[in-house]
Design a protein around this motif. Structure first.
Motif, short mmCIF file in Angstrom:
data_model
loop_
_atom_site.label_atom_id
_atom_site.label_comp_id
_atom_site.label_asym_id
_atom_site.label_seq_id
_atom_site.Cartn_x
_atom_site.Cartn_y
_atom_site.Cartn_z
N GLY A 39 0.82 -1.22 0.00
CA GLY A 39 0.00 0.00 0.00
C GLY A 39 0.85 1.27 0.00
N TYR A 40 0.16 2.38 0.21
CA TYR A 40 0.82 3.70 0.09
C TYR A 40 1.97 3.87 1.09
N ILE A 41 1.65 3.84 2.38
CA ILE A 41 2.71 4.08 3.38
C ILE A 41 3.62 2.85 3.46
N GLY A 42 3.00 1.65 3.31
CA GLY A 42 3.77 0.41 3.38
C GLY A 42 4.89 0.37 2.34
N VAL A 92 3.34 -9.13 3.44
CA VAL A 92 2.08 -9.88 3.42
C VAL A 92 0.98 -8.88 3.07
N ASP A 93 0.31 -9.11 1.96
CA ASP A 93 -0.75 -8.18 1.53
C ASP A 93 -1.76 -8.96 0.72
N ASN A 94 -3.05 -8.68 0.90
CA ASN A 94 -4.06 -9.37 0.09
C ASN A 94 -4.38 -8.61 -1.19
N PHE A 134 -5.97 -6.02 -1.69
CA PHE A 134 -7.34 -5.48 -1.75
C PHE A 134 -7.31 -4.02 -2.18
N ASN A 135 -6.33 -3.27 -1.69
CA ASN A 135 -6.27 -1.85 -2.03
C ASN A 135 -4.88 -1.48 -2.53
N ALA A 136 -4.26 -2.38 -3.28
CA ALA A 136 -2.90 -2.12 -3.74
C ALA A 136 -2.61 -2.97 -4.96
N HIS A 188 2.85 -3.35 11.05
CA HIS A 188 1.48 -3.75 10.71
C HIS A 188 0.66 -2.58 10.13
N PHE A 189 0.63 -2.54 8.78
CA PHE A 189 -0.15 -1.51 8.07
C PHE A 189 -1.51 -2.02 7.62
N ALA A 190 -1.64 -3.34 7.45
CA ALA A 190 -2.82 -3.88 6.74
C ALA A 190 -4.11 -3.48 7.44
N LEU A 232 -8.31 -1.41 6.59
CA LEU A 232 -9.12 -0.50 5.77
C LEU A 232 -9.02 0.89 6.40
N LYS A 233 -9.11 1.94 5.57
CA LYS A 233 -8.77 3.26 6.12
C LYS A 233 -9.71 4.40 5.74
N ALA A 234 -10.83 4.13 5.06
CA ALA A 234 -11.69 5.24 4.63
C ALA A 234 -12.74 5.55 5.70
N GLN A 257 -13.82 -6.23 11.21
CA GLN A 257 -13.22 -7.52 10.82
C GLN A 257 -11.77 -7.35 10.37
N ASN A 258 -11.55 -6.40 9.47
CA ASN A 258 -10.20 -6.23 8.93
C ASN A 258 -9.24 -5.70 9.97
N ASN A 259 -9.67 -4.64 10.65
CA ASN A 259 -8.71 -3.91 11.49
C ASN A 259 -8.56 -4.54 12.87
N PRO A 285 -16.39 4.46 12.92
CA PRO A 285 -15.93 3.09 13.19
C PRO A 285 -14.44 2.91 12.86
N TYR A 286 -13.96 3.56 11.80
CA TYR A 286 -12.53 3.47 11.48
C TYR A 286 -11.69 3.92 12.68
N GLY A 287 -12.00 5.12 13.19
CA GLY A 287 -11.24 5.65 14.32
C GLY A 287 -11.37 4.76 15.55
N1 LIG Z 1 -3.03 7.26 4.75
C1 LIG Z 1 -3.43 7.89 5.84
O1 LIG Z 1 -3.85 9.03 5.78
C2 LIG Z 1 -3.37 7.20 7.19
C3 LIG Z 1 -3.45 7.99 8.36
C4 LIG Z 1 -3.42 7.34 9.59
C5 LIG Z 1 -3.27 5.96 9.67
N2 LIG Z 1 -3.20 5.24 8.52
C6 LIG Z 1 -3.08 3.78 8.62
O2 LIG Z 1 -1.89 3.35 8.00
C7 LIG Z 1 -2.07 2.07 7.40
C8 LIG Z 1 -1.63 2.12 5.95
O3 LIG Z 1 -2.35 3.14 5.29
P1 LIG Z 1 -2.18 3.42 3.73
O4 LIG Z 1 -2.57 4.83 3.50
O5 LIG Z 1 -0.87 2.94 3.27
O6 LIG Z 1 -3.35 2.50 3.18
P2 LIG Z 1 -3.37 1.49 1.93
O7 LIG Z 1 -4.78 1.11 1.73
O8 LIG Z 1 -2.62 2.07 0.79
O9 LIG Z 1 -2.54 0.26 2.51
C9 LIG Z 1 -3.13 -0.77 3.27
C10 LIG Z 1 -2.68 -2.08 2.67
O10 LIG Z 1 -3.22 -3.17 3.44
C11 LIG Z 1 -3.72 -4.16 2.54
N3 LIG Z 1 -4.76 -4.87 3.29
C12 LIG Z 1 -5.95 -4.41 3.72
N4 LIG Z 1 -6.63 -5.36 4.40
C13 LIG Z 1 -5.82 -6.46 4.42
C14 LIG Z 1 -5.95 -7.76 4.97
N5 LIG Z 1 -7.04 -8.12 5.66
N6 LIG Z 1 -4.93 -8.64 4.79
C15 LIG Z 1 -3.82 -8.28 4.11
N7 LIG Z 1 -3.66 -7.06 3.55
C16 LIG Z 1 -4.64 -6.15 3.72
C17 LIG Z 1 -4.21 -3.40 1.33
O11 LIG Z 1 -4.26 -4.18 0.16
C18 LIG Z 1 -3.15 -2.28 1.23
O12 LIG Z 1 -2.06 -2.68 0.46
C19 LIG Z 1 -3.54 1.71 7.59
O13 LIG Z 1 -3.65 0.87 8.72
C20 LIG Z 1 -4.18 3.05 7.86
O14 LIG Z 1 -5.33 2.94 8.65
C21 LIG Z 1 -3.23 5.83 7.29
#
Ligand SMILES: NC(=O)c1ccc[n+]([C@@H]2O[C@H](COP(=O)([O-])OP(=O)(O)OC[C@H]3O[C@@H](n4cnc5c(N)ncnc54)[C@H](O)[C@@H]3O)[C@@H](O)[C@H]2O)c1
Length: 339
Positions: free
Chosen positions: A11-14, A31-33, A35-37, A80-82, A84-86, A99-101, A149-151
């Motif tokens: 993902g983005y930060i990952g 490790v990534d599924n 779903f959003n990458a 641990h980044f995985a 959902l974040k919207a 479920q995811n988080n 719910p995200y927060g």
């Molecule tokens: N981007 C932001 O503004 C922000 C701010 C605060 C916190 N965060 C947190 O940082 C983390 C990373 O954010 P991001 O912006 O890179 O998001 P992102 O969606 O780009 O990255 C998340 C990654 O996790 C993977 N993923 C999701 N559910 C999964 C699962 N069940 N199993 C395996 N992989 C899974 C997705 O495919 C994606 O690659 C998230 O936990 C997010 O909540 C992000």
């Protein structure tokens, strides 16, 4: 050097953090599924670092598959980044978020324990401070009651991890509370690639600049701030990525079990209009925008007190507003349709 398992590493930060880890000489297992990458982000990361990594397309809720990855790799620590974040989507689909988080993190920590892996860096968020705390947010303030719910999932996971660390002194954990990550790697080869309509300001601005969106909606210009638009603490994603490398070093140096929260923000708030004007200045692109009604749940202003991360993790964000804008534009103009 250590072997680091990164959940959500595509993902983005990952992806930016994986690049920073490889550049420091660590071995990385992602490790990534997906779903959003896209796996392409990791192809590019490996090219940029001129090093290879191990990738497992696994959902972290799949305990057997996750356990198999840990059995094959001898992992020293997990970032641990995985998840959902919207924020808005989480109101519509709370179960998917819990479920995811939450469930995802429970499974991950159980599997870590099974495989005697006790170092964990968790992606938390400034949203855990909720509405009652006053900015600048500081780690000594109590966890708030986030509205979405995200927060709530982030605050819950922080609490779960505190309990885990209290129950088992072998665990060393950091909860990194991100403020507003923006920007892209200086190469312009990796960056933020949202699916559909961007939820965040910066990718929306970049998509207007590249002609993918007609105009930006600024939600509210009558807040009690210097120009009436919301104030946030924007942090360059490469500085944020470095914060993870620094947090790992800190964890590896701890003698005792711990669970510590750290704010990762610059401490320097900028308004929505600062970002729009800054982008126009440094990218030389005009951004069409309109003022729209306030969005429910948006706080007028928040930013970090980042002294704890600066002094204890020895983390120093170095990127400027100009870097954030130029790097965003380089990524977006080189990759108008993302990966
Ligand atoms: N981007 C932001 O503004 C922000 C701010 C605060 C916190 N965060 C947190 O940082 C983390 C990373 O954010 P991001 O912006 O890179 O998001 P992102 O969606 O780009 O990255 C998340 C990654 O996790 C993977 N993923 C999701 N559910 C999964 C699962 N069940 N199993 C395996 N992989 C899974 C997705 O495919 C994606 O690659 C998230 O936990 C997010 O909540 C992000």
């Amino acid at each position: 050097m250590a072997k680091i398992l990164v959940t959500g590493g595509a993902g983005y930060i990952g992806s930016h953090t994986v690049l920073a880890l490889l550049n420091k000489g660590h071995q990385v297992v992602v490790v990534d599924n997906l779903f959003n990458a896209s796996y392409e982000s990791l192809v590019r990361v490996q090219k940029l670092a001129n090093k290879s990594l191990t990738f497992a397309e696994v959902d972290i809720r799949d305990k057997a598959a996750l356990s198999q990855v840990f059995a094959q790799e001898s992992v020293d620590a997990v970032i641990h980044f995985a998840g959902l974040k919207a924020v808005g989507e989480s109101v519509q689909k709370p179960l998917a978020y819990y479920q995811n988080n939450v469930e995802g993190t429970l499974t991950l920590v159980e599997v870590m324990k099974q495989h005697q892996c006790y170092h964990l860096v968790f992606s938390s968020s400034a949203t855990v401070y909720g509405e009652a705390n006053q900015p600048p947010y500081i780690e000594t303030q109590p966890l708030g009651n986030p509205t979405s719910p995200y927060g709530k999932t982030k605050a819950m996971v922080e609490q779960i991890l505190m309990d885990v660390a209290a129950s088992d002194q072998r665990f060393k954990i950091t909860n990194l509370r991100y403020f507003n990550p923006i920007g892209a790697d200086i190469s312009g080869d990796i960056g933020e690639d949202p699916n559909g309509i961007p939820n965040n300001l910066m990718p929306f601005v970049a998509q207007v600049a590249v002609g993918k969106r007609e105009k930006l909606a600024i939600f509210g210009d009558d807040y009690p701030t210097k120009d009436g638009t919301c104030l946030r603490d924007y942090i360059h994603v490469s500085d944020l990525a470095q914060g993870h490398v620094d947090a790992l070093n800190w964890l590896f140096n701890q003698q005792e079990g711990c669970c510590e929260a750290f704010n990762l923000g610059t401490g320097d708030p900028l308004s929505v209009l600062d970002i729009v004007r800054g982008f126009e200045q440094y990218s030389e692109q005009k951004i069409a925008f309109e003022i729209a009604p306030r969005r429910s749940g948006d706080l007028p202003a928040f930013w970090a007190d980042s002294d704890k991360a600066r002094s204890q993790l020895q983390w120093t964000p170095v990127k400027t507003l100009q870097d954030m804008m130029v790097d965003t534009w380089r990524w977006q103009s080189k990759n108008p349709n993302g990966y």
